[in-house]
Every structure is written in structure tokens, then in C-alpha cells.
Motif scaffolding. Structure first.
Motif, PDB file in Angstrom:
ATOM      1  N   LEU A 188       9.437  -4.638  -5.207  1.00 51.61           N
ATOM      2  CA  LEU A 188       8.123  -4.252  -4.691  1.00 51.61           C
ATOM      3  C   LEU A 188       7.266  -3.704  -5.826  1.00 51.61           C
ATOM      4  O   LEU A 188       7.780  -3.036  -6.732  1.00 51.61           O
ATOM      5  N   PHE A 189       5.993  -3.977  -5.767  1.00 49.11           N
ATOM      6  CA  PHE A 189       5.025  -3.332  -6.637  1.00 49.11           C
ATOM      7  C   PHE A 189       3.894  -2.827  -5.752  1.00 49.11           C
ATOM      8  O   PHE A 189       3.189  -3.604  -5.128  1.00 49.11           O
ATOM      9  N   ILE A 190       3.744  -1.503  -5.696  1.00 46.73           N
ATOM     10  CA  ILE A 190       2.709  -0.880  -4.884  1.00 46.73           C
ATOM     11  C   ILE A 190       1.633  -0.357  -5.836  1.00 46.73           C
ATOM     12  O   ILE A 190       1.880   0.598  -6.580  1.00 46.73           O
ATOM     13  N   PRO A 191       0.463  -0.984  -5.846  1.00 41.26           N
ATOM     14  CA  PRO A 191      -0.591  -0.515  -6.753  1.00 41.26           C
ATOM     15  C   PRO A 191      -1.125   0.851  -6.313  1.00 41.26           C
ATOM     16  O   PRO A 191      -1.068   1.196  -5.132  1.00 41.26           O
ATOM     17  N   TRP A 192      -1.626   1.599  -7.271  1.00 35.16           N
ATOM     18  CA  TRP A 192      -2.153   2.925  -6.957  1.00 35.16           C
ATOM     19  C   TRP A 192      -3.287   2.845  -5.951  1.00 35.16           C
ATOM     20  O   TRP A 192      -3.489   3.781  -5.165  1.00 35.16           O
ATOM     21  N   SER A 193      -4.020   1.738  -5.928  1.00 33.25           N
ATOM     22  CA  SER A 193      -5.124   1.596  -4.971  1.00 33.25           C
ATOM     23  C   SER A 193      -4.636   1.554  -3.522  1.00 33.25           C
ATOM     24  O   SER A 193      -5.399   1.838  -2.600  1.00 33.25           O
ATOM     25  N   ALA A 194      -3.368   1.211  -3.312  1.00 31.94           N
ATOM     26  CA  ALA A 194      -2.800   1.162  -1.963  1.00 31.94           C
ATOM     27  C   ALA A 194      -2.154   2.485  -1.552  1.00 31.94           C
ATOM     28  O   ALA A 194      -1.757   2.644  -0.402  1.00 31.94           O
ATOM     29  N   VAL A 195      -2.049   3.421  -2.488  1.00 31.37           N
ATOM     30  CA  VAL A 195      -1.450   4.729  -2.180  1.00 31.37           C
ATOM     31  C   VAL A 195      -2.539   5.639  -1.639  1.00 31.37           C
ATOM     32  O   VAL A 195      -3.507   5.960  -2.324  1.00 31.37           O
TER      33      VAL A 195
END
Length: 138
Positions: free
Chosen positions: A97-104
Motif C-alpha cells: 500500500l502507498f497512502i499519500p499524505w493528501s489522503a491522510v
């Protein structure tokens, strides 16, 4: 004279059932815990650059049956986001998984009882990610 019974077929069947049960349990944790839903949005083909925390612990959700990943996670915190992967033995239905900071949505340190953790809210995901242990120190 009686010869000893041959259990080789039974042993092979038991081993096959154990493998199927293991794979099924890993898949069930992914589906019920939420990793599979996260993968639908944040699946990654490769690892990201950043600080890697090996054998980290995390749980997804709260309540009676959160999905717990105890010391089986590799967490990479980089300038573009968070990378998550599970060790090989638990990888069934657990892609990178890669969760971008924009999705946090938010990430905050919390304490419940004697346990310190970082609670992460992801936009559009109803469950929270709780990082514990070495992942909290990063």
C-alpha cells in the motif's frame, strides 16, 4: 506379521488442509479488517523511499475484532506518504500500500490504558489505523 500402517497420504492431506486454512485466515483478515478496501484505493507496485520501520505493529479498526498486525508490518514514512507491506507469510490479499499524505485526514498520538499509539484517519475510510511500538517513535 502385520505391517505398519501407511500414514503418508494422511500427512499430505493434513499439510494441505493447514496450508489452505492459513491462506484462508490471511485472506479473511484482509477482507474483514479493511486492508483489501485500502488496497482498492492505495495499491502500490513498488516500495517508496523514506525511513523504514521493520516489524512494526498496527491494527485497523476498534471494537471486538480489529485486524491486528503484530510485528509483521514494514512501514515506510516518506515525504510523499506512508508505505505499508506485510511480511511474506501473511501476504495473501495484502498487497503493498502507498497512502499519500493528501489522503491522510489526521494523525495524532493517543494513549489508551498504558499503550501509546498513533491514530491515523484516512479520507473516505471508516476505520482508523493504530500504529504501536517502533512505528510510534518515527
Amino acid at each position: 506379521m502385520d505391517s505398519a500402517p501407511d500414514f503418508s497420504g494422511d500427512i499430505a492431506l493434513i499439510l494441505a488442509l493447514l496450508v489452505v486454512a492459513w491462506l484462508g485466515a490471511c485472506a479473511l483478515i484482509s477482507l474483514m479488517g479493511g486492508w483489501h478496501r485500502l488496497a482498492a484505493r492505495f495499491c502500490s507496485e513498488s516500495a517508496i523511499d523514506g525511513e523504514e520501520i521493520r516489524f512494526a505493529s498496527m491494527s485497523i479498526g476498534t471494537g471486538l475484532f480489529p485486524a491486528r498486525y503484530r510485528r509483521v508490518l514494514f512501514v515506510t514514512v516518506g515525504p510523499s506518504g506512508i508505505g505499508l507491506s506485510v511480511i511474506f507469510l501473511f501476504r495473501v490479499l495484502h498487497p503493498l500500500l502507498f497512502i499519500p499524505w493528501s489522503a491522510v485526514e489526521s494523525a495524532q498520538r493517543e494513549r489508551s490504558w498504558l499503550v501509546h499509539h498513533v491514530a491515523v484517519n484516512i479520507c473516505g475510510f471508516e476505520k482508523r489505523l493504530f500504529f504501536r511500538g517502533s512505528a510510534v517513535l518515527a
